[in-house]
Design a protein around this motif. Sequence first.
Motif, PDB file in Angstrom:
ATOM      1  N   LEU A 169       0.826  -1.209   0.000  1.00  0.00           N
ATOM      2  CA  LEU A 169       0.000   0.000   0.000  1.00  0.00           C
ATOM      3  C   LEU A 169       0.858   1.256   0.000  1.00  0.00           C
ATOM      4  CD1 LEU A 169      -2.869  -0.970   2.447  1.00  0.00           C
ATOM      5  CD2 LEU A 169      -3.086  -0.452   0.013  1.00  0.00           C
ATOM      6  N   HIS A 170       1.913   1.234   0.794  1.00  0.00           N
ATOM      7  CA  HIS A 170       2.834   2.369   0.825  1.00  0.00           C
ATOM      8  C   HIS A 170       3.365   2.640  -0.585  1.00  0.00           C
ATOM      9  CE1 HIS A 170       6.086   4.895   2.652  1.00  0.00           C
ATOM     10  NE2 HIS A 170       6.607   4.623   1.475  1.00  0.00           N
ATOM     11  N   GLU A 171       3.842   1.615  -1.253  1.00  0.00           N
ATOM     12  CA  GLU A 171       4.391   1.771  -2.609  1.00  0.00           C
ATOM     13  C   GLU A 171       3.327   2.235  -3.598  1.00  0.00           C
ATOM     14  OE1 GLU A 171       7.591   1.731  -3.485  1.00  0.00           O
ATOM     15  OE2 GLU A 171       7.965   1.444  -1.346  1.00  0.00           O
ATOM     16  N   LEU A 172       2.126   1.677  -3.512  1.00  0.00           N
ATOM     17  CA  LEU A 172       1.033   2.075  -4.396  1.00  0.00           C
ATOM     18  C   LEU A 172       0.689   3.547  -4.211  1.00  0.00           C
ATOM     19  CD1 LEU A 172      -1.331   1.428  -6.369  1.00  0.00           C
ATOM     20  CD2 LEU A 172      -2.676   0.852  -4.323  1.00  0.00           C
ATOM     21  N   LEU A 173       0.488   3.959  -2.968  1.00  0.00           N
ATOM     22  CA  LEU A 173       0.128   5.353  -2.695  1.00  0.00           C
ATOM     23  C   LEU A 173       1.243   6.303  -3.098  1.00  0.00           C
ATOM     24  CD1 LEU A 173      -1.647   4.981   0.747  1.00  0.00           C
ATOM     25  CD2 LEU A 173      -2.693   5.353  -1.492  1.00  0.00           C
ATOM     26  N   HIS A 174       2.465   5.934  -2.779  1.00  0.00           N
ATOM     27  CA  HIS A 174       3.596   6.789  -3.155  1.00  0.00           C
ATOM     28  C   HIS A 174       3.635   6.971  -4.678  1.00  0.00           C
ATOM     29  CE1 HIS A 174       7.439   8.744  -2.536  1.00  0.00           C
ATOM     30  NE2 HIS A 174       7.867   8.095  -3.604  1.00  0.00           N
ATOM     31  N   GLY A 175       3.455   5.891  -5.408  1.00  0.00           N
ATOM     32  CA  GLY A 175       3.456   5.961  -6.866  1.00  0.00           C
ATOM     33  C   GLY A 175       2.340   6.835  -7.407  1.00  0.00           C
ATOM     34  N   LYS A 176       1.151   6.713  -6.849  1.00  0.00           N
ATOM     35  CA  LYS A 176       0.009   7.524  -7.298  1.00  0.00           C
ATOM     36  C   LYS A 176       0.236   9.006  -7.035  1.00  0.00           C
ATOM     37  CE  LYS A 176      -2.744   4.311  -8.854  1.00  0.00           C
ATOM     38  NZ  LYS A 176      -3.081   4.240 -10.276  1.00  0.00           N
ATOM     39  N   LEU A 177       0.835   9.333  -5.894  1.00  0.00           N
ATOM     40  CA  LEU A 177       1.109  10.732  -5.567  1.00  0.00           C
ATOM     41  C   LEU A 177       2.185  11.313  -6.470  1.00  0.00           C
ATOM     42  CD1 LEU A 177       0.879  10.357  -1.734  1.00  0.00           C
ATOM     43  CD2 LEU A 177      -0.618  11.785  -3.137  1.00  0.00           C
ATOM     44  N   VAL A 178       3.210  10.532  -6.761  1.00  0.00           N
ATOM     45  CA  VAL A 178       4.259  10.977  -7.679  1.00  0.00           C
ATOM     46  C   VAL A 178       3.671  11.174  -9.074  1.00  0.00           C
ATOM     47  CG1 VAL A 178       6.405  10.287  -8.828  1.00  0.00           C
ATOM     48  CG2 VAL A 178       6.169  10.001  -6.356  1.00  0.00           C
ATOM     49  N   GLU A 179       2.869  10.226  -9.498  1.00  0.00           N
ATOM     50  CA  GLU A 179       2.216  10.298 -10.807  1.00  0.00           C
ATOM     51  C   GLU A 179       1.347  11.546 -10.923  1.00  0.00           C
ATOM     52  OE1 GLU A 179      -1.364   7.648 -12.393  1.00  0.00           O
ATOM     53  OE2 GLU A 179       0.504   6.495 -12.237  1.00  0.00           O
ATOM     54  N   ALA A 180       0.660  11.895  -9.857  1.00  0.00           N
ATOM     55  CA  ALA A 180      -0.216  13.073  -9.841  1.00  0.00           C
ATOM     56  C   ALA A 180       0.546  14.361  -9.539  1.00  0.00           C
ATOM     57  CB  ALA A 180      -1.330  12.878  -8.819  1.00  0.00           C
ATOM     58  N   ALA A 181       1.854  14.249  -9.284  1.00  0.00           N
ATOM     59  CA  ALA A 181       2.714  15.394  -8.955  1.00  0.00           C
ATOM     60  C   ALA A 181       2.202  16.162  -7.735  1.00  0.00           C
ATOM     61  CB  ALA A 181       2.884  16.319 -10.162  1.00  0.00           C
ATOM     62  N   LEU A 182       1.721  15.423  -6.728  1.00  0.00           N
ATOM     63  CA  LEU A 182       1.241  16.046  -5.499  1.00  0.00           C
ATOM     64  C   LEU A 182       2.328  15.995  -4.434  1.00  0.00           C
ATOM     65  CD1 LEU A 182      -2.376  14.597  -5.331  1.00  0.00           C
ATOM     66  CD2 LEU A 182      -1.688  16.935  -5.918  1.00  0.00           C
ATOM     67  N   PRO A 183       2.676  17.141  -3.859  1.00  0.00           N
ATOM     68  CA  PRO A 183       3.650  17.147  -2.765  1.00  0.00           C
ATOM     69  C   PRO A 183       3.140  16.297  -1.609  1.00  0.00           C
ATOM     70  CG  PRO A 183       3.224  19.373  -3.544  1.00  0.00           C
ATOM     71  CD  PRO A 183       2.198  18.480  -4.180  1.00  0.00           C
ATOM     72  N   HIS A 184       4.045  15.537  -0.999  1.00  0.00           N
ATOM     73  CA  HIS A 184       3.647  14.663   0.099  1.00  0.00           C
ATOM     74  C   HIS A 184       4.848  14.338   0.973  1.00  0.00           C
ATOM     75  CE1 HIS A 184       5.050  12.078  -3.142  1.00  0.00           C
ATOM     76  NE2 HIS A 184       5.401  11.207  -2.212  1.00  0.00           N
ATOM     77  N   GLU A 185       4.541  13.897   2.187  1.00  0.00           N
ATOM     78  CA  GLU A 185       5.567  13.483   3.140  1.00  0.00           C
ATOM     79  C   GLU A 185       5.078  12.231   3.844  1.00  0.00           C
ATOM     80  OE1 GLU A 185       7.110  16.464   5.849  1.00  0.00           O
ATOM     81  OE2 GLU A 185       6.368  18.048   4.529  1.00  0.00           O
ATOM     82  N   TRP A 186       6.024  11.365   4.180  1.00  0.00           N
ATOM     83  CA  TRP A 186       5.739  10.163   4.965  1.00  0.00           C
ATOM     84  C   TRP A 186       6.385  10.313   6.334  1.00  0.00           C
ATOM     85  CZ3 TRP A 186       2.591   6.187   3.673  1.00  0.00           C
ATOM     86  CH2 TRP A 186       2.222   6.060   2.325  1.00  0.00           C
ATOM     87  N   LEU A 187       5.718   9.809   7.348  1.00  0.00           N
ATOM     88  CA  LEU A 187       6.266   9.763   8.693  1.00  0.00           C
ATOM     89  C   LEU A 187       6.338   8.299   9.093  1.00  0.00           C
ATOM     90  CD1 LEU A 187       7.140  11.195  11.329  1.00  0.00           C
ATOM     91  CD2 LEU A 187       4.723  11.211  11.978  1.00  0.00           C
ATOM     92  N   GLN A 188       7.528   7.823   9.334  1.00  0.00           N
ATOM     93  CA  GLN A 188       7.773   6.445   9.764  1.00  0.00           C
ATOM     94  C   GLN A 188       7.186   5.414   8.805  1.00  0.00           C
ATOM     95  OE1 GLN A 188       6.157   6.480  13.726  1.00  0.00           O
ATOM     96  NE2 GLN A 188       7.904   7.621  14.527  1.00  0.00           N
ATOM     97  N   GLY A 189       7.012   5.792   7.536  1.00  0.00           N
ATOM     98  CA  GLY A 189       6.504   4.865   6.538  1.00  0.00           C
ATOM     99  C   GLY A 189       5.062   4.457   6.729  1.00  0.00           C
TER     100      GLY A 189
END
Length: 134
Positions: A79-99
């Motif tokens: 799920l982490h990888e899926l969400l990270h990929g979708k956010l990168v694809e959408a060019a949305l700034p984001h941050e993760w805390l402790q994964g």
Amino acid sequence: MIHADLSDRQDGWREQLWTRRLTEDRFEVTCLPFFTYGICYLDVVTLDSNHLVTAVVQKSGHRTLRVALVAEHQDRDQLHELLHGKLVEAALPHEWLQGTYLSADLPPGTDASALLEVLEAPAQAGALHWEIDA
């Protein structure tokens, strides 16, 4: 750097927020809050003498998507990888805390429906919790 008081949820708890000083008593939030409700990226806030937020004096129009992955869930890493990929694809700034905790900026006019569709099935399966704050 300033702090938001979160002691209403847990005694003594605060979230550190990065800011840019605009005037002597006004600061623009330059980070993506993870736990502070009602404050989003580029909102303008005022402080007290202890550097705690006292008020939001100007909303930026940005919204914050927050996701908490359930640590014990078997699909957490996927799920982490899926969400990270979708956010990168959408060019949305984001941050993760402790994964496990995700904070994503939704600028004014952002259509988040495709991203929210991705969250629905894992949320119903108990693998994550999500919310949008304005």
